[in-house]
Design an enzyme around this catalytic site. Structure first.
Site, mmCIF file in Angstrom:
data_model
loop_
_atom_site.group_PDB
_atom_site.id
_atom_site.type_symbol
_atom_site.label_atom_id
_atom_site.label_comp_id
_atom_site.label_asym_id
_atom_site.label_seq_id
_atom_site.Cartn_x
_atom_site.Cartn_y
_atom_site.Cartn_z
ATOM 1 N N HIS A 125 -14.471 8.117 1.025
ATOM 2 C CA HIS A 125 -13.761 8.333 1.230
ATOM 3 C C HIS A 125 -12.315 7.924 0.241
ATOM 4 O O HIS A 125 -12.735 7.917 -0.894
ATOM 5 C CB HIS A 125 -12.789 6.357 2.320
ATOM 6 N N ASP A 137 -12.328 1.454 -5.923
ATOM 7 C CA ASP A 137 -12.769 1.846 -4.909
ATOM 8 C C ASP A 137 -11.830 3.187 -3.987
ATOM 9 O O ASP A 137 -10.439 2.510 -4.126
ATOM 10 C CB ASP A 137 -12.640 0.537 -4.770
ATOM 11 N N GLU A 171 -10.014 4.494 5.538
ATOM 12 C CA GLU A 171 -10.776 4.178 4.922
ATOM 13 C C GLU A 171 -10.421 2.592 5.456
ATOM 14 O O GLU A 171 -11.239 1.394 5.356
ATOM 15 C CB GLU A 171 -11.807 4.412 4.114
ATOM 16 N N GLU A 172 -9.607 1.913 4.150
ATOM 17 C CA GLU A 172 -8.896 0.691 3.410
ATOM 18 C C GLU A 172 -8.417 0.220 5.040
ATOM 19 O O GLU A 172 -8.703 -1.360 5.004
ATOM 20 C CB GLU A 172 -8.276 1.096 2.438
ATOM 21 N N ASP A 200 -19.485 4.202 -1.669
ATOM 22 C CA ASP A 200 -18.587 3.740 -1.857
ATOM 23 C C ASP A 200 -17.965 2.607 -3.434
ATOM 24 O O ASP A 200 -19.579 2.210 -3.310
ATOM 25 C CB ASP A 200 -18.029 2.943 -0.708
ATOM 26 N N HIS A 270 -8.786 -3.631 -5.093
ATOM 27 C CA HIS A 270 -7.937 -3.941 -4.058
ATOM 28 C C HIS A 270 -6.533 -4.522 -5.511
ATOM 29 O O HIS A 270 -6.146 -5.292 -4.508
ATOM 30 C CB HIS A 270 -7.886 -4.527 -2.763
#
Length: 305
Positions: A125, A137, A171-172, A200, A270
């Protein structure tokens, strides 16, 4: 990668096209003479794969600090990857979807040749969360897949299986892009995918083992064994994880075999600190070389009907 891992303004098609036209050439088309499947897998220089991560960091810096779904940062990320693939000789396509009323795109790239009834699909992603640039990420997985695809072109690989690469959007928020792609496949198209390989967070710092996806239930044994053998041959520990938490889940839910790996959740997942400093270049190189090594092996495998 959503937090459940481990057991904005809309940018329309016109805006994305404008971004694509403005992106400079990412890589020259300097392919070597064709290499038949079965030749030894090359390795990828650390600086080559890290250059893609630096580019994604610059994109985030210029676009509000992130590359999230529906933002100019995501559109520019797609443009960067697509430009490199187009120049290398891939057939690329933007596949649209909509999430929460906001248009998004998956980027799909096919390498000419190979048996179209036996597809080896490799993906990651490309989006980040809104809170940060998402360089581990999942810039790391996206960069590793891009470096592997460009290595295919540079080597002029002639695979037995057809090679397809994908960079998923949204994706998130919940695996939206990959789930939309799988949902729209016909039954015949699903059967043509021999295996999906997902990557990932491939550059996490303080990594002491690689987390390999096990999906023997759906027929992912060949790929899983290939990854574990690659790592074992180099004395790198691995740990088994199941099908869930990233885009391989979309394929597993549809009964499509999958594998791949992660280096585990990083300290800055994140958050704004998921920047270049959050990636270990040595781990990222190891991941990229593992991806290339297994890709070469599976590409050379004679498809079974």
């Amino acid at each position: 990668m959503p937090r459940r891992i481990l057991s904005r303004p809309a940018v329309g098609a016109l805006g994305l096209a404008l971004v694509l036209s403005a992106v400079p050439a990412a890589v020259a088309d300097t392919r070597a003479p064709a290499a038949p499947a079965g030749t030894a897998a090359p390795t990828v220089p650390e600086q080559r794969v890290m250059s893609h991560l630096r580019a994604l960091q610059r994109i985030a810096d210029r676009n509000g600090g992130n590359r999230a779904h529906g933002t100019k940062g995501y559109a520019a990320s797609v443009a960067y990857v697509r430009r490199a693939l187009d120049r290398a000789g891939f057939r690329t396509a933007l596949v649209p979807f909509v999430h929460d009323g906001v248009p998004g795109h998956n980027l799909i790239a096919d390498w000419p040749g190979g048996d179209p009834d036996h597809v080896l699909l490799t993906g990651a992603h490309l989006d980040s969360v809104a809170e940060g640039p998402g360089i581990n990420d999942n810039g790391s997985g996206s960069a590793a897949v891009l470096a592997a695809a460009l290595q295919v072109a540079e080597s002029g690989l002639r695979p037995e299986r057809h090679l397809r690469f994908a960079w998923w959007g949204a994706e998130e928020p919940g695996l939206i892009g990959s789930a939309d792609y799988v949902k729209k496949l016909s039954a015949t198209e699903r059967r043509r995918i021999d295996v999906y390989l997902n990557f990932d967070q491939t550059g996490s710092r303080n990594t002491d083992k690689w987390l390999v996806v096990h999906d023997d239930e759906h027929g992912g044994t060949e790929a899983r064994q290939a990854f574990e053998e690659w790592f074992a041959a180099r004395g790198v520990p691995t740990f088994e994880i199941g099908v869930g938490g990233s885009d391989h889940e979309s394929f597993g839910d549809a009964g499509i075999p999958s594998s791949g790996f992660s280096t585990g959740i990083s300290d800055c997942i994140h958050e704004a600190c998921d920047d270049l400093a959050n990636v270990d270049p040595r781990a990222e190189k190891t991941s990229t070389d593992a991806l290339v090594g297994v890709l070469w092996k599976l590409a050379a495998a004679t498809p079974r009907n």
